[in-house]
Design an enzyme around this catalytic site. Structure first.
Site, PDB file in Angstrom:
ATOM      1  N   GLY A 179       0.856  -1.261  -0.038  1.00  0.00           N
ATOM      2  CA  GLY A 179      -0.089  -0.119  -0.107  1.00  0.00           C
ATOM      3  C   GLY A 179       0.877   1.193   0.030  1.00  0.00           C
ATOM      4  CB  ILE A 180       3.586   2.537   2.200  1.00  0.00           C
ATOM      5  CG1 ILE A 180       2.776   2.510   3.420  1.00  0.00           C
ATOM      6  CG2 ILE A 180       4.381   3.606   2.061  1.00  0.00           C
ATOM      7  CD1 ILE A 180       3.616   2.019   4.670  1.00  0.00           C
TER       8      ILE A 180
ATOM      9  CB  ALA B 106      10.358   0.111   5.858  1.00  0.00           C
ATOM     10  NE  ARG B 107       8.793  -0.524  12.601  1.00  0.00           N
ATOM     11  CZ  ARG B 107       7.533   0.062  12.371  1.00  0.00           C
ATOM     12  NH1 ARG B 107       7.826   0.930  11.333  1.00  0.00           N
ATOM     13  NH2 ARG B 107       6.378  -0.147  12.929  1.00  0.00           N
TER      14      ARG B 107
ATOM     15  CG  HIS C 289       9.258   6.267  13.283  1.00  0.00           C
ATOM     16  ND1 HIS C 289      10.016   5.258  13.833  1.00  0.00           N
ATOM     17  CD2 HIS C 289       8.570   6.350  12.502  1.00  0.00           C
ATOM     18  CE1 HIS C 289       9.115   4.373  13.215  1.00  0.00           C
ATOM     19  NE2 HIS C 289       8.151   4.912  12.303  1.00  0.00           N
TER      20      HIS C 289
ATOM     21  CD  GLU D 220      12.872   4.594  14.979  1.00  0.00           C
ATOM     22  OE1 GLU D 220      11.748   4.823  15.567  1.00  0.00           O
ATOM     23  OE2 GLU D 220      12.902   4.397  13.674  1.00  0.00           O
TER      24      GLU D 220
END
Length: 332
Positions: free
Chosen positions: A166-167, A245-246, A293, A275
């Site tokens: 989706g992103i 994303a991550r 973020h 993080e």
């Protein structure tokens, strides 16, 4: 007996929606545990959270009680059947431990697409045009930095998207308007992708043609360090990497080495491996763009995410199953 739903975290924008969605069908209680040990004790028989059948969870709760790792999942009450996570990424929940106990986990896909994609687009534009260092230069009273020789227009450049979900699809639509050439690699070809999205089964063949690589795959055990030394070096010299994303999906050390020797011209990051800590070596590169973020940090997306998570709980209570079950749960 009215089913009990526990809110673990904060409902900031959808408090009225919570009442509309759940108020007539459930007793909604909010966790007040100040630490993990207290939370675990209050989950026990006779505790204030006894008998809960569903949990709404967001990442803010980790500040008090930590993530939903195997240790915590294994002490959740046997009455619990559904955890509605607020967020597209759900790496803060041990979903396999949940699956072993018959607890469904849902996330909020779709609700984050626009916000995350526009964040990636900002990072794309900023790194291509060097806007980040330009703004800092102006704020320091220095007017323009000497960035024009290493800046580029987006028109005609090739954007490679790793993970056309989706992103990734929303970013493709936005970037195509410049226009950019859009190429992608996913585990499977996206049958809903328009014809101008070129699918590459061979990821290295895709990387070799990319001016910019944007990462949009979920963090799982098999995706930790997925974008490593080999893939980074497959990109042409002067390429850019974008990550919303991550952080752990990219081998940070390999990425920094590629910045140091000039193989990468720049990077745009919204996520980091540890993080909220940021590797101080990243701050040594003036031309890169770094965000803390911020992908979904706006009230419109936050409300959509809260409502979608609550809707999954409503659907679970009324039909026995929510819509957004995470991939690992599909066969439960």
């Amino acid at each position: 007996m009215v089913p009990r739903i526990l809110i673990v975290g904060e409902l900031v924008w959808a408090q009225e929606d919570c009442q509309k969605l759940l108020g007539d069908i459930a007793e909604v209680i909010t966790y007040e545990s100040s630490d993990r040990d207290t939370f675990v004790k209050e989950l026990e028989p006779g505790g204030k959270y006894e008998g809960i059948v569903g949990i709404y969870r967001d990442n803010t709760s980790a500040q008090n009680i930590g993530i939903f790792d195997k240790e915590l999942v294994n002490v959740l009450p046997s009455s619990l059947k559904w955890i509605a996570h607020n967020g597209a990424g759900y790496d803060q929940i041990d979903v396999l431990a949940c699956k072993a106990r018959g607890i469904f986990v849902s996330n909020t896909p779709g609700a984050v697409d626009d916000a995350s994609a526009t964040t990636a687009l900002y990072l794309l534009i900023s790194t291509m045009r060097n806007y980040s260092i330009a703004e800092r230069s102006l704020r320091e009273g220095k007017w323009k930095p000497a960035v024009a020789p290493i800046s580029h227009d987006l028109e005609g450049r090739t954007l490679a998207i790793l993970g056309l979900g989706g992103i990734g699809m929303r970013l493709a639509q936005l970037a195509h308007a410049f226009p950019m050439r859009i190429i992608y690699h996913s585990r499977h070809k996206n049958l809903n992708a328009p014809e101008w999205c070129e699918y590459f089964e061979d990821v290295e063949e895709m990387l070799a043609q990319a001016d910019v690589l944007s990462v949009h795959v979920p963090l799982r055990e098999e995706t930790v360090g997925l974008v490593g030394e080999e893939w980074i070096r497959k990109l042409p010299k002067g390429a850019i990497i974008i990550n919303t994303a991550r952080g752990k999906i990219i081998d940070e050390e390999a990425m920094i080495r590629a910045l140091e020797d000039g193989h990468l011209a720049s990077i745009g990051l919204d996520v980091y491996p540890n993080e909220p800590e940021v590797n101080p070596r990243l701050l040594e590169f003036p031309y890169i763009t770094l965000l803390p973020h911020m992908g979904t940090e706006n009230q419109d997306s936050q409300r959509k995410m809260e409502v979608r998570a609550l809707t999954n709980l409503r659907d679970f209570l009324t039909t026995g199953r929510g819509w957004d079950i995470v991939t690992e749960m599909k066969d439960l």
